[in-house]
Design a protein around this motif. Structure first.
Motif, PDB file in Angstrom:
ATOM      1  N   GLY A  12       4.022   5.546  -5.497  1.00 48.93           N
ATOM      2  CA  GLY A  12       3.837   5.456  -6.830  1.00 48.93           C
ATOM      3  C   GLY A  12       2.850   6.296  -7.690  1.00 48.93           C
ATOM      4  N   LEU A  13       1.552   6.235  -7.019  1.00 53.49           N
ATOM      5  CA  LEU A  13       0.504   7.129  -7.485  1.00 53.49           C
ATOM      6  C   LEU A  13       0.952   8.984  -7.537  1.00 53.49           C
ATOM      7  CD1 LEU A  13      -2.567   5.761  -6.178  1.00 53.49           C
ATOM      8  CD2 LEU A  13      -2.134   6.025  -8.396  1.00 53.49           C
ATOM      9  N   GLU A  14       1.793   8.976  -6.294  1.00 54.41           N
ATOM     10  CA  GLU A  14       2.120  10.650  -6.184  1.00 54.41           C
ATOM     11  C   GLU A  14       3.155  10.772  -7.225  1.00 54.41           C
ATOM     12  OE1 GLU A  14       3.059  11.979  -2.245  1.00 54.41           O
ATOM     13  OE2 GLU A  14       1.193  12.770  -2.402  1.00 54.41           O
ATOM     14  N   LEU A  15       4.178  10.043  -7.579  1.00 56.55           N
ATOM     15  CA  LEU A  15       5.233  10.344  -8.270  1.00 56.55           C
ATOM     16  C   LEU A  15       4.718  10.302  -9.824  1.00 56.55           C
ATOM     17  CD1 LEU A  15       7.918   7.521  -6.995  1.00 56.55           C
ATOM     18  CD2 LEU A  15       7.972  10.211  -6.902  1.00 56.55           C
ATOM     19  N   LEU A  16       3.390   9.591 -10.140  1.00 52.93           N
ATOM     20  CA  LEU A  16       2.910   9.700 -11.512  1.00 52.93           C
ATOM     21  C   LEU A  16       2.281  11.064 -11.515  1.00 52.93           C
ATOM     22  CD1 LEU A  16       1.546   6.128 -12.017  1.00 52.93           C
ATOM     23  CD2 LEU A  16       3.399   7.301 -13.373  1.00 52.93           C
ATOM     24  N   SER A  61       6.525  10.165   4.565  1.00 53.70           N
ATOM     25  CA  SER A  61       5.204  10.208   5.249  1.00 53.70           C
ATOM     26  C   SER A  61       3.993   9.632   4.281  1.00 53.70           C
ATOM     27  CB  SER A  61       4.697  11.576   5.641  1.00 53.70           C
ATOM     28  OG  SER A  61       4.461  12.572   4.663  1.00 53.70           O
ATOM     29  N   MET A  62       4.075   9.652   3.063  1.00 50.03           N
ATOM     30  CA  MET A  62       3.156   9.296   2.057  1.00 50.03           C
ATOM     31  C   MET A  62       3.174   7.803   2.048  1.00 50.03           C
ATOM     32  SD  MET A  62       1.311  11.825   1.343  1.00 50.03           S
ATOM     33  CE  MET A  62       1.553  11.860   3.026  1.00 50.03           C
ATOM     34  N   PHE A  63       4.327   7.240   2.287  1.00 52.72           N
ATOM     35  CA  PHE A  63       4.590   5.565   2.292  1.00 52.72           C
ATOM     36  C   PHE A  63       3.808   5.154   3.572  1.00 52.72           C
ATOM     37  CE2 PHE A  63       6.518   1.739   3.696  1.00 52.72           C
ATOM     38  CZ  PHE A  63       6.575   1.122   2.327  1.00 52.72           C
ATOM     39  N   ALA A  64       3.842   5.897   4.620  1.00 53.53           N
ATOM     40  CA  ALA A  64       3.241   5.364   5.752  1.00 53.53           C
ATOM     41  C   ALA A  64       1.827   5.459   5.870  1.00 53.53           C
ATOM     42  CB  ALA A  64       3.739   6.213   7.046  1.00 53.53           C
ATOM     43  N   ALA A  65       1.406   6.801   5.026  1.00 56.93           N
ATOM     44  CA  ALA A  65      -0.149   7.058   4.791  1.00 56.93           C
ATOM     45  C   ALA A  65      -0.821   6.052   3.986  1.00 56.93           C
ATOM     46  CB  ALA A  65      -0.361   8.290   4.439  1.00 56.93           C
ATOM     47  N   GLY A  66       0.129   5.753   2.986  1.00 55.11           N
ATOM     48  CA  GLY A  66      -0.601   4.353   2.033  1.00 55.11           C
ATOM     49  C   GLY A  66      -0.394   3.459   2.578  1.00 55.11           C
ATOM     50  N   GLY A  67       0.254   2.890   3.275  1.00 55.96           N
ATOM     51  CA  GLY A  67       0.300   1.863   4.108  1.00 55.96           C
ATOM     52  C   GLY A  67      -1.002   1.419   5.062  1.00 55.96           C
ATOM     53  N   ILE A  68      -1.240   2.556   5.646  1.00 54.44           N
ATOM     54  CA  ILE A  68      -2.487   2.511   6.342  1.00 54.44           C
ATOM     55  C   ILE A  68      -3.763   2.654   5.812  1.00 54.44           C
ATOM     56  CG2 ILE A  68      -3.751   4.032   8.330  1.00 54.44           C
ATOM     57  CD1 ILE A  68      -1.055   4.864   9.354  1.00 54.44           C
ATOM     58  N   CYS A  69      -3.565   3.416   4.646  1.00 53.54           N
ATOM     59  CA  CYS A  69      -4.834   3.454   3.968  1.00 53.54           C
ATOM     60  C   CYS A  69      -5.186   1.986   3.205  1.00 53.54           C
ATOM     61  CB  CYS A  69      -4.742   4.470   2.673  1.00 53.54           C
ATOM     62  SG  CYS A  69      -4.456   5.979   3.214  1.00 53.54           S
ATOM     63  N   PHE A  70      -4.168   1.297   2.774  1.00 51.95           N
ATOM     64  CA  PHE A  70      -4.396   0.107   2.096  1.00 51.95           C
ATOM     65  C   PHE A  70      -5.117  -1.033   3.025  1.00 51.95           C
ATOM     66  CE2 PHE A  70      -2.689  -3.928  -0.125  1.00 51.95           C
ATOM     67  CZ  PHE A  70      -3.670  -3.612  -1.154  1.00 51.95           C
ATOM     68  N   LEU A  71      -4.406  -0.991   4.424  1.00 49.98           N
ATOM     69  CA  LEU A  71      -5.079  -1.842   5.407  1.00 49.98           C
ATOM     70  C   LEU A  71      -6.253  -1.695   5.611  1.00 49.98           C
ATOM     71  CD1 LEU A  71      -1.837  -2.140   7.805  1.00 49.98           C
ATOM     72  CD2 LEU A  71      -2.553  -3.886   6.208  1.00 49.98           C
ATOM     73  N   LEU A  72      -6.789  -0.305   5.898  1.00 48.17           N
ATOM     74  CA  LEU A  72      -8.093   0.174   6.057  1.00 48.17           C
ATOM     75  C   LEU A  72      -9.035  -0.217   4.840  1.00 48.17           C
ATOM     76  CD1 LEU A  72      -7.588   3.910   7.411  1.00 48.17           C
ATOM     77  CD2 LEU A  72      -8.457   1.959   8.621  1.00 48.17           C
ATOM     78  N   LEU A  73      -8.525  -0.006   3.631  1.00 50.66           N
ATOM     79  CA  LEU A  73      -9.365  -0.454   2.541  1.00 50.66           C
ATOM     80  C   LEU A  73      -9.638  -1.960   2.431  1.00 50.66           C
ATOM     81  CD1 LEU A  73      -7.766   1.422  -0.473  1.00 50.66           C
ATOM     82  CD2 LEU A  73      -9.912   1.926   0.867  1.00 50.66           C
ATOM     83  N   GLY A  74      -8.676  -2.643   2.980  1.00 53.25           N
ATOM     84  CA  GLY A  74      -8.904  -4.302   3.221  1.00 53.25           C
ATOM     85  C   GLY A  74     -10.078  -4.739   4.128  1.00 53.25           C
ATOM     86  N   LYS A  75      -9.908  -3.855   5.203  1.00 52.97           N
ATOM     87  CA  LYS A  75     -11.136  -3.907   6.267  1.00 52.97           C
ATOM     88  C   LYS A  75     -12.269  -3.622   5.780  1.00 52.97           C
ATOM     89  CE  LYS A  75      -8.748  -5.026  10.027  1.00 52.97           C
ATOM     90  NZ  LYS A  75      -8.731  -6.256  10.584  1.00 52.97           N
ATOM     91  N   ILE A  76     -12.415  -2.400   5.022  1.00 53.56           N
ATOM     92  CA  ILE A  76     -13.755  -2.199   4.195  1.00 53.56           C
ATOM     93  C   ILE A  76     -14.184  -3.158   3.327  1.00 53.56           C
ATOM     94  CG2 ILE A  76     -14.803  -0.194   2.923  1.00 53.56           C
ATOM     95  CD1 ILE A  76     -12.591   1.546   4.387  1.00 53.56           C
ATOM     96  N   ARG A  77     -13.368  -3.427   2.683  1.00 51.45           N
ATOM     97  CA  ARG A  77     -13.556  -4.736   1.537  1.00 51.45           C
ATOM     98  C   ARG A  77     -14.303  -5.925   2.148  1.00 51.45           C
ATOM     99  NH1 ARG A  77     -11.857  -9.173  -0.860  1.00 51.45           N
ATOM    100  NH2 ARG A  77     -11.893  -9.185  -3.152  1.00 51.45           N
ATOM    101  N   GLY A 125       0.758  -1.263   0.275  1.00 49.05           N
ATOM    102  CA  GLY A 125      -0.175  -0.128   0.025  1.00 49.05           C
ATOM    103  C   GLY A 125       0.729   1.392   0.061  1.00 49.05           C
ATOM    104  N   GLY A 126       1.953   1.281   0.804  1.00 50.35           N
ATOM    105  CA  GLY A 126       2.480   2.473   0.833  1.00 50.35           C
ATOM    106  C   GLY A 126       3.427   2.666  -0.596  1.00 50.35           C
ATOM    107  N   SER A 127       3.939   1.791  -1.184  1.00 54.39           N
ATOM    108  CA  SER A 127       4.568   1.842  -2.378  1.00 54.39           C
ATOM    109  C   SER A 127       3.615   2.047  -3.309  1.00 54.39           C
ATOM    110  CB  SER A 127       5.171   0.426  -2.852  1.00 54.39           C
ATOM    111  OG  SER A 127       6.052  -0.143  -1.956  1.00 54.39           O
TER     112      SER A 127
END
Length: 119
Positions: free
Chosen positions: A19-23, A31-47, A13-15
């Motif tokens: 990657g999205l930000e770089l694009l 800090s965006m790596f950490a935020a992305g990792g947290i977001c991805f784990l949250l999306l997994g829970k929501i899913r 998720g962090g990667s």
């Protein structure tokens, strides 16, 4: 969840977030790596929640916006990471409506990617 799976999903998720930000912006911040990792784990829970499928991307977008706000208030006080002060419907220059809406389709993609990690 095993720690190795947790760390792997966090890193994925962090990667992806960086990657999205770089694009999009051609730059990112650690800090965006950490935020992305947290977001991805949250999306997994929501899913995995028993909610209507149409509600999940909206909840995902709210979750990502919340993580962005918390991250911004913590590490972006001087707006060196991002600056949404000129964007419409912004809150303290940390989050804004256009990007919150952009998180809806990205939530769909993120939940789909999370699903690919399940065996």
């Amino acid at each position: 969840m095993k720690i190795t799976r947790f760390l792997g999903l966090f890193a994925l998720g962090g990667s992806a977030y960086v990657g999205l930000e770089l694009l999009w912006r051609r730059r990112s911040h650690v800090s965006m790596f950490a935020a992305g990792g947290i977001c991805f784990l949250l999306l997994g829970k929501i899913r995995k929640c028993s909610l209507p499928s149409g509600a999940k991307p909206l909840i995902g977008a709210v979750a990502i916006t919340g993580v962005e706000l918390r991250t911004g208030l913590l590490v972006n006080r001087d707006y060196h990471v991002w600056d949404y002060r000129a964007a419409p419907c912004n809150f303290k220059g940390q989050i804004c409506l256009p990007f919150s809406l952009l998180w809806i389709p990205i939530s769909v993609l993120g939940m789909g990617l999370y699903g690919l990690t399940e065996t």
